[in-house]
Write an enzyme that holds these catalytic residues in place. Structure first.
Site, PDB file in Angstrom:
ATOM      1  N   GLY A   1     -13.699   5.836  10.056  1.00 48.94           N
ATOM      2  CA  GLY A   1     -12.333   6.008  10.543  1.00 48.94           C
ATOM      3  C   GLY A   1     -12.013   7.487  10.461  1.00 48.94           C
ATOM      4  N   ASN A   2     -10.771   7.806  10.129  1.00 45.31           N
ATOM      5  CA  ASN A   2     -10.466   9.219   9.907  1.00 45.31           C
ATOM      6  C   ASN A   2     -11.206   9.685   8.649  1.00 45.31           C
ATOM      7  OD1 ASN A   2      -9.294  11.568  10.748  1.00 45.31           O
ATOM      8  ND2 ASN A   2      -7.453  11.235   9.516  1.00 45.31           N
ATOM      9  N   GLY A   3     -11.193   8.829   7.612  1.00 45.06           N
ATOM     10  CA  GLY A   3     -12.113   9.023   6.491  1.00 45.06           C
ATOM     11  C   GLY A   3     -13.357   8.191   6.755  1.00 45.06           C
TER      12      GLY A   3
ATOM     13  N   GLY B   1     -15.870   2.996  14.126  1.00 42.97           N
ATOM     14  CA  GLY B   1     -16.964   2.020  14.038  1.00 42.97           C
ATOM     15  C   GLY B   1     -16.697   0.743  14.813  1.00 42.97           C
TER      16      GLY B   1
ATOM     17  N   ARG C   1     -10.807  10.059  19.568  1.00 45.49           N
ATOM     18  CA  ARG C   1     -10.582   9.776  21.002  1.00 45.49           C
ATOM     19  C   ARG C   1     -10.315  11.065  21.770  1.00 45.49           C
ATOM     20  NH1 ARG C   1      -6.656   4.977  19.405  1.00 45.49           N
ATOM     21  NH2 ARG C   1      -6.304   6.587  17.855  1.00 45.49           N
TER      22      ARG C   1
ATOM     23  N   GLY D   1     -11.694   2.466  12.580  1.00 45.49           N
ATOM     24  CA  GLY D   1     -11.296   2.890  13.930  1.00 45.49           C
ATOM     25  C   GLY D   1     -12.442   3.267  14.851  1.00 45.49           C
TER      26      GLY D   1
ATOM     27  N   ASN E   1       0.885  -1.161   0.000  1.00 43.50           N
ATOM     28  CA  ASN E   1       0.000   0.000   0.000  1.00 43.50           C
ATOM     29  C   ASN E   1       0.923   1.210   0.000  1.00 43.50           C
ATOM     30  OD1 ASN E   1      -1.788   2.040   0.526  1.00 43.50           O
ATOM     31  ND2 ASN E   1      -2.812   1.011   2.238  1.00 43.50           N
TER      32      ASN E   1
ATOM     33  N   HIS F   1     -18.185   2.671   7.171  1.00 44.43           N
ATOM     34  CA  HIS F   1     -16.730   2.691   7.415  1.00 44.43           C
ATOM     35  C   HIS F   1     -16.434   4.025   8.103  1.00 44.43           C
ATOM     36  CE1 HIS F   1     -12.430   1.855   6.221  1.00 44.43           C
ATOM     37  NE2 HIS F   1     -12.387   3.139   6.539  1.00 44.43           N
TER      38      HIS F   1
ATOM     39  N   ARG G   1      -2.620  -1.931  -3.554  1.00 49.75           N
ATOM     40  CA  ARG G   1      -3.847  -1.157  -3.359  1.00 49.75           C
ATOM     41  C   ARG G   1      -3.750   0.057  -4.269  1.00 49.75           C
ATOM     42  NH1 ARG G   1      -5.507   2.949   1.230  1.00 49.75           N
ATOM     43  NH2 ARG G   1      -7.692   3.145   0.647  1.00 49.75           N
TER      44      ARG G   1
ATOM     45  N   LYS H   1       3.382   0.659   3.072  1.00 51.92           N
ATOM     46  CA  LYS H   1       3.007  -0.410   4.016  1.00 51.92           C
ATOM     47  C   LYS H   1       3.128  -1.732   3.277  1.00 51.92           C
ATOM     48  CE  LYS H   1      -0.480   1.946   6.735  1.00 51.92           C
ATOM     49  NZ  LYS H   1      -1.873   2.303   6.607  1.00 51.92           N
TER      50      LYS H   1
HETATM   51  P1  AMP Z   1      -8.870   4.647  11.082  1.00 49.55           P
HETATM   52  O1  AMP Z   1      -8.794   5.725  10.020  1.00 49.55           O
HETATM   53  O2  AMP Z   1      -9.736   3.498  10.713  1.00 49.55           O
HETATM   54  O3  AMP Z   1      -7.508   4.215  11.575  1.00 49.55           O
HETATM   55  O4  AMP Z   1      -9.590   5.323  12.367  1.00 49.55           O
HETATM   56  C1  AMP Z   1      -8.991   6.413  13.022  1.00 49.55           C
HETATM   57  C2  AMP Z   1     -10.036   7.058  13.914  1.00 49.55           C
HETATM   58  O5  AMP Z   1     -10.567   6.079  14.807  1.00 49.55           O
HETATM   59  C3  AMP Z   1      -9.443   8.164  14.788  1.00 49.55           C
HETATM   60  O6  AMP Z   1     -10.319   9.280  14.793  1.00 49.55           O
HETATM   61  C4  AMP Z   1      -9.399   7.525  16.153  1.00 49.55           C
HETATM   62  O7  AMP Z   1      -9.500   8.462  17.196  1.00 49.55           O
HETATM   63  C5  AMP Z   1     -10.653   6.661  16.093  1.00 49.55           C
HETATM   64  N1  AMP Z   1     -10.689   5.661  17.153  1.00 49.55           N
HETATM   65  C6  AMP Z   1      -9.899   4.593  17.359  1.00 49.55           C
HETATM   66  N2  AMP Z   1     -10.263   3.946  18.497  1.00 49.55           N
HETATM   67  C7  AMP Z   1     -11.307   4.640  19.017  1.00 49.55           C
HETATM   68  C8  AMP Z   1     -12.141   4.512  20.169  1.00 49.55           C
HETATM   69  N3  AMP Z   1     -11.960   3.519  21.050  1.00 49.55           N
HETATM   70  N4  AMP Z   1     -13.115   5.425  20.359  1.00 49.55           N
HETATM   71  C9  AMP Z   1     -13.325   6.424  19.484  1.00 49.55           C
HETATM   72  N5  AMP Z   1     -12.582   6.601  18.386  1.00 49.55           N
HETATM   73  C10 AMP Z   1     -11.584   5.729  18.140  1.00 49.55           C
END
Ligand code: AMP
Length: 409
Positions: free
Chosen positions: A223-225, A345, A297, A343, A9, A221, A104, A16
Protein backbone atom coordinates in the site's frame (compact mmCIF):
# COMPACT_ATOMS: atom_id res chain seq x y z
CA UNK A 1 -27.71 -13.54 20.13
CA UNK A 2 -25.29 -11.45 18.12
CA UNK A 3 -22.72 -9.44 20.09
CA UNK A 4 -22.12 -5.89 18.84
CA UNK A 5 -18.56 -4.62 19.03
CA UNK A 6 -17.13 -1.20 18.27
CA UNK A 7 -13.77 -1.16 16.49
CA UNK A 8 -11.56 1.92 16.71
CA UNK A 9 -8.42 2.87 14.84
CA UNK A 10 -7.21 6.05 16.49
CA UNK A 11 -4.59 8.12 14.69
CA UNK A 12 -3.02 11.40 15.74
CA UNK A 13 -5.72 13.48 14.05
CA UNK A 14 -8.34 10.94 13.04
CA UNK A 15 -10.54 8.20 14.49
CA UNK A 16 -11.86 5.44 12.21
CA UNK A 17 -14.69 3.38 13.60
CA UNK A 18 -16.92 0.49 12.67
CA UNK A 19 -19.55 -1.60 14.42
CA UNK A 20 -19.83 -5.32 13.82
CA UNK A 21 -22.40 -7.90 14.87
CA UNK A 22 -20.62 -11.12 15.87
CA UNK A 23 -22.29 -14.48 16.16
CA UNK A 24 -20.76 -17.96 16.26
CA UNK A 25 -17.37 -16.81 15.00
CA UNK A 26 -18.92 -14.83 12.11
CA UNK A 27 -18.83 -11.04 11.94
CA UNK A 28 -20.97 -8.68 9.91
CA UNK A 29 -20.16 -5.00 9.48
CA UNK A 30 -23.15 -2.84 10.39
CA UNK A 31 -21.74 0.66 10.00
CA UNK A 32 -18.45 2.50 9.70
CA UNK A 33 -17.09 6.01 9.52
CA UNK A 34 -14.24 8.40 10.14
CA UNK A 35 -13.68 11.55 12.19
CA UNK A 36 -11.02 13.72 10.53
CA UNK A 37 -9.03 16.68 11.82
CA UNK A 38 -9.46 15.77 15.48
CA UNK A 39 -7.98 18.60 17.58
CA UNK A 40 -9.39 21.35 15.41
CA UNK A 41 -12.48 23.49 15.04
CA UNK A 42 -12.99 22.39 11.45
CA UNK A 43 -13.25 18.66 11.97
CA UNK A 44 -15.24 16.49 9.62
CA UNK A 45 -17.18 13.27 10.12
CA UNK A 46 -18.00 10.84 7.37
CA UNK A 47 -20.14 7.85 8.10
CA UNK A 48 -21.64 5.02 6.14
CA UNK A 49 -24.79 4.26 8.03
CA UNK A 50 -27.29 1.46 7.88
CA UNK A 51 -25.09 -0.97 5.90
CA UNK A 52 -27.39 -3.68 7.19
CA UNK A 53 -30.47 -2.12 5.64
CA UNK A 54 -29.10 -0.52 2.54
CA UNK A 55 -25.70 -1.59 1.30
CA UNK A 56 -25.72 1.27 -1.20
CA UNK A 57 -26.35 3.90 1.48
CA UNK A 58 -24.29 6.93 0.55
CA UNK A 59 -21.49 8.31 2.66
CA UNK A 60 -22.96 11.03 4.86
CA UNK A 61 -21.05 14.06 5.97
CA UNK A 62 -22.03 15.36 9.37
CA UNK A 63 -21.82 19.07 10.11
CA UNK A 64 -20.97 21.94 7.84
CA UNK A 65 -17.32 21.77 6.84
CA UNK A 66 -15.30 24.29 8.83
CA UNK A 67 -17.65 24.48 11.80
CA UNK A 68 -17.34 21.20 13.70
CA UNK A 69 -15.35 21.58 16.92
CA UNK A 70 -13.69 18.29 17.94
CA UNK A 71 -10.98 19.36 20.39
CA UNK A 72 -9.68 15.89 21.29
CA UNK A 73 -10.13 12.13 20.92
CA UNK A 74 -12.69 12.01 23.72
CA UNK A 75 -14.86 14.48 21.80
CA UNK A 76 -14.36 12.41 18.63
CA UNK A 77 -15.55 9.26 20.38
CA UNK A 78 -18.49 11.14 21.92
CA UNK A 79 -19.42 12.35 18.41
CA UNK A 80 -19.24 8.77 17.12
CA UNK A 81 -21.56 7.68 19.94
CA UNK A 82 -24.04 10.42 18.98
CA UNK A 83 -24.08 9.08 15.43
CA UNK A 84 -24.47 5.47 16.55
CA UNK A 85 -27.65 6.24 18.51
CA UNK A 86 -29.02 8.85 16.09
CA UNK A 87 -32.00 8.21 13.83
CA UNK A 88 -29.63 8.30 10.90
CA UNK A 89 -27.89 5.20 12.15
CA UNK A 90 -30.22 2.32 12.81
CA UNK A 91 -27.73 -0.28 14.02
CA UNK A 92 -27.67 0.55 17.75
CA UNK A 93 -30.73 1.64 19.74
CA UNK A 94 -28.72 2.24 22.84
CA UNK A 95 -24.97 2.42 23.56
CA UNK A 96 -25.40 -0.30 26.18
CA UNK A 97 -25.70 -2.73 23.24
CA UNK A 98 -21.95 -2.33 22.62
CA UNK A 99 -20.54 -5.38 24.41
CA UNK A 100 -16.87 -4.74 23.67
CA UNK A 101 -14.46 -2.32 22.04
CA UNK A 102 -11.47 -3.37 19.95
CA UNK A 103 -8.52 -1.03 19.39
CA UNK A 104 -5.81 -1.24 16.77
CA UNK A 105 -2.52 -0.63 18.58
CA UNK A 106 0.54 -0.34 16.38
CA UNK A 107 3.32 -1.36 18.78
CA UNK A 108 3.10 -4.08 21.42
CA UNK A 109 6.87 -4.44 21.89
CA UNK A 110 8.02 -7.79 23.27
CA UNK A 111 5.40 -7.66 25.98
CA UNK A 112 2.33 -8.33 23.83
CA UNK A 113 2.50 -11.36 21.58
CA UNK A 114 -1.28 -11.60 21.24
CA UNK A 115 -4.48 -9.59 21.44
CA UNK A 116 -5.13 -8.66 25.06
CA UNK A 117 -7.99 -7.55 27.32
CA UNK A 118 -7.12 -4.03 28.44
CA UNK A 119 -6.59 -3.21 32.12
CA UNK A 120 -4.34 -0.67 33.83
CA UNK A 121 -1.28 -2.95 33.56
CA UNK A 122 -1.86 -3.33 29.81
CA UNK A 123 -2.24 0.45 29.45
CA UNK A 124 1.09 0.86 31.26
CA UNK A 125 2.64 -1.70 28.87
CA UNK A 126 1.34 0.17 25.80
CA UNK A 127 2.68 3.40 27.33
CA UNK A 128 6.10 1.76 27.65
CA UNK A 129 6.03 1.01 23.91
CA UNK A 130 5.41 4.69 23.06
CA UNK A 131 9.12 5.30 22.69
CA UNK A 132 9.15 2.65 19.94
CA UNK A 133 6.10 4.13 18.15
CA UNK A 134 5.92 7.78 19.19
CA UNK A 135 3.52 8.72 16.39
CA UNK A 136 1.13 5.81 16.74
CA UNK A 137 0.83 4.47 20.30
CA UNK A 138 -0.04 7.77 22.07
CA UNK A 139 -3.24 8.36 20.04
CA UNK A 140 -4.30 4.72 20.56
CA UNK A 141 -3.89 5.27 24.31
CA UNK A 142 -5.98 8.43 24.09
CA UNK A 143 -8.69 6.40 22.37
CA UNK A 144 -8.56 3.75 25.10
CA UNK A 145 -8.76 6.37 27.87
CA UNK A 146 -11.61 8.14 26.11
CA UNK A 147 -13.55 4.87 25.88
CA UNK A 148 -13.03 4.24 29.59
CA UNK A 149 -14.90 7.51 30.18
CA UNK A 150 -17.55 7.19 27.50
CA UNK A 151 -18.18 3.44 27.95
CA UNK A 152 -17.48 2.80 31.64
CA UNK A 153 -17.22 -0.92 32.40
CA UNK A 154 -17.30 -2.07 28.76
CA UNK A 155 -14.39 -4.48 28.11
CA UNK A 156 -11.75 -3.18 25.70
CA UNK A 157 -9.29 -5.28 23.72
CA UNK A 158 -5.96 -4.22 22.20
CA UNK A 159 -4.99 -5.88 18.90
CA UNK A 160 -1.33 -5.25 18.15
CA UNK A 161 0.17 -4.74 14.71
CA UNK A 162 3.39 -6.34 15.92
CA UNK A 163 1.82 -9.45 17.50
CA UNK A 164 1.81 -11.70 14.41
CA UNK A 165 5.57 -11.24 14.18
CA UNK A 166 6.17 -12.34 17.78
CA UNK A 167 7.00 -15.82 16.42
CA UNK A 168 10.16 -14.59 14.63
CA UNK A 169 13.20 -16.55 15.82
CA UNK A 170 16.02 -14.62 17.49
CA UNK A 171 18.32 -15.05 14.49
CA UNK A 172 15.72 -13.14 12.46
CA UNK A 173 14.78 -10.42 14.93
CA UNK A 174 18.18 -9.52 16.41
CA UNK A 175 20.37 -6.92 14.74
CA UNK A 176 24.13 -7.40 14.49
CA UNK A 177 24.87 -4.60 16.98
CA UNK A 178 26.05 -4.69 20.62
CA UNK A 179 23.74 -6.95 22.64
CA UNK A 180 23.22 -4.28 25.31
CA UNK A 181 21.10 -2.28 22.88
CA UNK A 182 18.69 -5.20 22.73
CA UNK A 183 18.83 -6.06 26.43
CA UNK A 184 18.61 -2.52 27.79
CA UNK A 185 16.60 -0.73 25.12
CA UNK A 186 14.62 -3.37 23.22
CA UNK A 187 16.37 -2.63 19.94
CA UNK A 188 15.32 -5.48 17.61
CA UNK A 189 13.11 -6.17 14.62
CA UNK A 190 9.41 -6.06 15.58
CA UNK A 191 7.67 -5.88 12.20
CA UNK A 192 4.36 -4.16 11.40
CA UNK A 193 1.17 -4.65 9.34
CA UNK A 194 0.97 -7.91 11.35
CA UNK A 195 -2.83 -7.97 11.43
CA UNK A 196 -2.90 -7.76 7.63
CA UNK A 197 -0.22 -10.45 7.17
CA UNK A 198 -2.13 -12.65 9.64
CA UNK A 199 -5.43 -12.22 7.79
CA UNK A 200 -4.16 -12.82 4.27
CA UNK A 201 -1.94 -15.74 5.25
CA UNK A 202 -4.90 -17.40 7.03
CA UNK A 203 -7.02 -16.91 3.91
CA UNK A 204 -4.21 -18.25 1.70
CA UNK A 205 -3.97 -21.40 3.83
CA UNK A 206 -7.68 -21.97 3.11
CA UNK A 207 -7.04 -21.62 -0.63
CA UNK A 208 -4.05 -23.99 -0.68
CA UNK A 209 -5.11 -27.60 -0.85
CA UNK A 210 -2.53 -28.92 1.61
CA UNK A 211 -2.02 -29.46 5.36
CA UNK A 212 -1.84 -26.04 7.07
CA UNK A 213 1.34 -27.00 8.97
CA UNK A 214 3.23 -27.61 5.71
CA UNK A 215 2.37 -24.29 4.03
CA UNK A 216 5.10 -21.84 3.01
CA UNK A 217 3.58 -18.46 2.17
CA UNK A 218 5.10 -15.11 1.24
CA UNK A 219 2.68 -12.24 1.96
CA UNK A 220 3.19 -8.86 0.26
CA UNK A 221 1.30 -5.93 1.80
CA UNK A 222 1.77 -3.24 -0.84
CA UNK A 223 0.00 0.00 0.00
CA UNK A 224 1.39 3.40 0.83
CA UNK A 225 3.37 1.50 3.46
CA UNK A 226 4.76 -1.83 2.23
CA UNK A 227 5.99 -4.94 3.98
CA UNK A 228 6.68 -8.57 3.12
CA UNK A 229 6.45 -11.56 5.47
CA UNK A 230 7.46 -15.21 5.34
CA UNK A 231 4.85 -17.45 7.00
CA UNK A 232 5.60 -21.11 7.66
CA UNK A 233 2.78 -23.38 8.86
CA UNK A 234 0.78 -20.30 9.80
CA UNK A 235 3.57 -18.76 11.88
CA UNK A 236 5.49 -15.69 10.78
CA UNK A 237 9.23 -16.40 10.67
CA UNK A 238 10.53 -13.32 8.87
CA UNK A 239 9.26 -9.86 7.98
CA UNK A 240 10.70 -6.84 6.23
CA UNK A 241 9.91 -3.92 8.56
CA UNK A 242 12.12 -3.62 11.61
CA UNK A 243 12.36 -1.67 14.86
CA UNK A 244 10.19 0.89 13.08
CA UNK A 245 8.11 0.82 9.87
CA UNK A 246 10.95 2.53 8.00
CA UNK A 247 12.80 -0.69 7.18
CA UNK A 248 12.36 -3.25 4.41
CA UNK A 249 11.06 -2.60 0.91
CA UNK A 250 10.83 0.79 -0.80
CA UNK A 251 7.54 2.54 0.06
CA UNK A 252 5.47 5.60 -0.85
CA UNK A 253 7.54 8.07 1.16
CA UNK A 254 9.80 5.80 3.27
CA UNK A 255 13.21 4.57 2.25
CA UNK A 256 13.06 0.91 3.21
CA UNK A 257 16.48 -0.68 3.79
CA UNK A 258 19.57 1.39 2.99
CA UNK A 259 23.26 1.34 3.61
CA UNK A 260 23.05 2.06 7.37
CA UNK A 261 25.82 4.65 7.02
CA UNK A 262 23.57 6.89 4.93
CA UNK A 263 21.96 8.85 7.80
CA UNK A 264 25.43 9.38 9.29
CA UNK A 265 26.66 10.63 5.92
CA UNK A 266 23.81 13.16 5.79
CA UNK A 267 24.62 14.37 9.30
CA UNK A 268 28.42 14.34 9.14
CA UNK A 269 29.08 15.31 5.55
CA UNK A 270 25.99 17.28 4.57
CA UNK A 271 25.44 19.04 7.92
CA UNK A 272 21.82 17.98 8.25
CA UNK A 273 20.32 17.76 11.72
CA UNK A 274 18.62 14.68 13.11
CA UNK A 275 15.08 15.95 12.53
CA UNK A 276 15.86 16.79 8.93
CA UNK A 277 17.20 13.30 8.34
CA UNK A 278 14.16 11.81 10.06
CA UNK A 279 11.79 13.79 7.81
CA UNK A 280 13.82 12.99 4.72
CA UNK A 281 13.82 9.25 5.39
CA UNK A 282 10.20 8.92 6.53
CA UNK A 283 8.36 11.52 4.47
CA UNK A 284 10.45 12.52 1.48
CA UNK A 285 11.99 9.28 0.27
CA UNK A 286 10.72 6.07 -1.33
CA UNK A 287 8.71 6.62 -4.53
CA UNK A 288 8.31 10.29 -3.60
CA UNK A 289 12.06 10.76 -3.27
CA UNK A 290 12.76 9.30 -6.69
CA UNK A 291 9.97 10.91 -8.71
CA UNK A 292 8.28 13.56 -6.56
CA UNK A 293 4.99 11.62 -6.20
CA UNK A 294 3.95 8.96 -3.73
CA UNK A 295 0.55 7.86 -5.04
CA UNK A 296 1.17 4.85 -7.26
CA UNK A 297 -1.76 5.63 -9.59
CA UNK A 298 -0.35 9.10 -10.33
CA UNK A 299 3.13 7.67 -10.80
CA UNK A 300 1.95 5.01 -13.26
CA UNK A 301 0.04 7.61 -15.26
CA UNK A 302 3.11 9.83 -15.56
CA UNK A 303 5.32 6.83 -16.30
CA UNK A 304 2.97 5.93 -19.16
CA UNK A 305 3.29 9.47 -20.46
CA UNK A 306 7.04 8.99 -20.63
CA UNK A 307 8.26 10.53 -17.35
CA UNK A 308 11.69 8.92 -16.78
CA UNK A 309 11.78 9.53 -13.01
CA UNK A 310 8.40 7.85 -12.59
CA UNK A 311 9.50 4.94 -14.76
CA UNK A 312 12.61 4.53 -12.63
CA UNK A 313 10.61 4.75 -9.38
CA UNK A 314 8.29 1.96 -10.59
CA UNK A 315 11.25 -0.20 -11.64
CA UNK A 316 12.97 0.32 -8.28
CA UNK A 317 9.74 -0.50 -6.44
CA UNK A 318 9.15 -3.79 -8.29
CA UNK A 319 12.82 -4.77 -8.01
CA UNK A 320 12.88 -4.09 -4.27
CA UNK A 321 9.85 -6.35 -3.72
CA UNK A 322 11.14 -9.10 -6.03
CA UNK A 323 14.43 -9.17 -4.07
CA UNK A 324 12.57 -9.73 -0.79
CA UNK A 325 10.34 -12.42 -2.29
CA UNK A 326 13.40 -14.26 -3.56
CA UNK A 327 15.16 -14.09 -0.24
CA UNK A 328 12.04 -15.20 1.68
CA UNK A 329 11.65 -18.20 -0.61
CA UNK A 330 15.12 -19.25 0.61
CA UNK A 331 14.13 -18.57 4.23
CA UNK A 332 11.06 -20.81 3.81
CA UNK A 333 12.84 -23.47 1.75
CA UNK A 334 10.49 -22.80 -1.18
CA UNK A 335 7.07 -21.22 -1.47
CA UNK A 336 3.55 -22.58 -2.00
CA UNK A 337 1.97 -19.16 -2.42
CA UNK A 338 2.88 -15.53 -2.94
CA UNK A 339 0.04 -13.29 -1.75
CA UNK A 340 -0.62 -9.72 -2.83
CA UNK A 341 -2.71 -7.36 -0.73
CA UNK A 342 -3.40 -3.64 0.10
CA UNK A 343 -3.99 -0.79 -2.39
CA UNK A 344 -1.28 -1.64 -4.92
CA UNK A 345 -1.20 -5.40 -4.35
CA UNK A 346 -4.97 -5.84 -4.69
CA UNK A 347 -5.52 -3.57 -7.66
CA UNK A 348 -2.60 -3.45 -10.05
CA UNK A 349 -2.11 -6.36 -12.42
CA UNK A 350 0.81 -4.80 -14.31
CA UNK A 351 2.88 -4.32 -11.16
CA UNK A 352 2.11 -7.83 -9.90
CA UNK A 353 3.24 -9.23 -13.25
CA UNK A 354 6.46 -7.22 -13.14
CA UNK A 355 7.23 -8.23 -9.57
CA UNK A 356 6.77 -11.90 -10.51
CA UNK A 357 8.60 -11.62 -13.85
CA UNK A 358 11.44 -13.89 -12.65
CA UNK A 359 9.40 -16.11 -10.31
CA UNK A 360 9.29 -19.00 -12.79
CA UNK A 361 12.16 -20.73 -10.98
CA UNK A 362 9.86 -20.94 -7.94
CA UNK A 363 7.18 -22.61 -10.04
CA UNK A 364 5.11 -19.41 -10.06
CA UNK A 365 3.74 -18.29 -13.44
CA UNK A 366 1.24 -15.45 -13.79
CA UNK A 367 -1.84 -16.13 -15.91
CA UNK A 368 -2.44 -12.79 -17.70
CA UNK A 369 -6.22 -13.20 -18.00
CA UNK A 370 -6.65 -14.09 -14.32
CA UNK A 371 -4.28 -11.34 -13.30
CA UNK A 372 -6.12 -8.71 -15.36
CA UNK A 373 -9.34 -9.23 -13.37
CA UNK A 374 -7.64 -9.39 -9.94
CA UNK A 375 -8.78 -13.03 -9.56
CA UNK A 376 -8.04 -14.74 -6.26
CA UNK A 377 -5.64 -17.12 -7.99
CA UNK A 378 -3.71 -15.25 -10.69
CA UNK A 379 -1.29 -18.07 -11.51
CA UNK A 380 -1.49 -20.72 -14.21
CA UNK A 381 -2.93 -24.14 -13.33
CA UNK A 382 0.50 -25.77 -13.60
CA UNK A 383 2.11 -23.36 -11.12
CA UNK A 384 3.44 -25.23 -8.09
CA UNK A 385 3.63 -21.91 -6.24
CA UNK A 386 0.35 -20.01 -6.52
CA UNK A 387 0.16 -16.25 -6.89
CA UNK A 388 -2.89 -15.02 -4.96
CA UNK A 389 -4.69 -11.69 -4.63
CA UNK A 390 -6.41 -11.48 -1.25
CA UNK A 391 -7.99 -8.20 -0.12
CA UNK A 392 -6.83 -7.51 3.42
CA UNK A 393 -9.32 -7.07 6.24
CA UNK A 394 -7.56 -5.94 9.39
CA UNK A 395 -10.83 -4.81 10.96
CA UNK A 396 -12.27 -8.28 10.69
CA UNK A 397 -9.29 -9.69 12.61
CA UNK A 398 -9.65 -6.99 15.28
CA UNK A 399 -13.37 -7.76 15.47
CA UNK A 400 -13.06 -11.53 15.78
CA UNK A 401 -10.28 -11.22 18.38
CA UNK A 402 -12.32 -8.67 20.35
CA UNK A 403 -15.49 -10.80 20.25
CA UNK A 404 -13.56 -13.92 21.31
CA UNK A 405 -11.76 -12.24 24.21
CA UNK A 406 -14.88 -10.39 25.41
CA UNK A 407 -16.87 -13.65 25.08
CA UNK A 408 -14.28 -15.54 27.15
CA UNK A 409 -14.07 -12.76 29.73
P1 AMP B 1 -3.27 1.64 0.87
O1 AMP B 1 -2.19 2.24 1.75
O2 AMP B 1 -3.45 0.17 1.06
O3 AMP B 1 -4.57 2.40 0.94
O4 AMP B 1 -2.76 1.81 -0.66
C1 AMP B 1 -2.55 3.09 -1.19
C2 AMP B 1 -1.74 2.94 -2.47
O5 AMP B 1 -2.42 2.05 -3.36
C3 AMP B 1 -1.59 4.26 -3.21
O6 AMP B 1 -0.25 4.40 -3.66
C4 AMP B 1 -2.52 4.10 -4.39
O7 AMP B 1 -2.12 4.84 -5.51
C5 AMP B 1 -2.36 2.61 -4.66
N1 AMP B 1 -3.41 2.08 -5.53
C6 AMP B 1 -4.73 1.96 -5.31
N2 AMP B 1 -5.35 1.46 -6.41
C7 AMP B 1 -4.38 1.27 -7.34
C8 AMP B 1 -4.34 0.79 -8.69
N3 AMP B 1 -5.45 0.40 -9.32
N4 AMP B 1 -3.15 0.75 -9.32
C9 AMP B 1 -2.01 1.13 -8.70
N5 AMP B 1 -1.98 1.59 -7.45
C10 AMP B 1 -3.14 1.66 -6.76
Amino acid sequence: MAMKVLILNTGSSSVKYSVYACHDGNAKELTKGLVERVGSKNANIKCECCLEHDATCAVHRIGTPGTLDIPDHRAAIAAICDILVSDRCVVVDDLSEIAGIGHRVVHGGEEFSQSTLIDEAVIAGIEKCCKLAPLHNPPALQGIRACQEVFPGVPQVAVFDTAFHASLPAHAYRYPIPAALYRDHGVRKYGFHGTSHRYVSEQAIKVLDMPAEDTRIITCHLGNGCSISAVKGGRCIETSMGLTPLGGVMMGTRTGDLDPYLPLFMIKELGMDVDEVDTLMNKKSGLFGVCGQNDMRDILKRADEGDRDCQLAVSMFCYSIARFIGSYAMVLGGADAIVFTAGIGENNAALRARILENAGFLGCHVDPARNAVNAENISTDDSTCKALVIPTNEELVITTHTARIVGEG
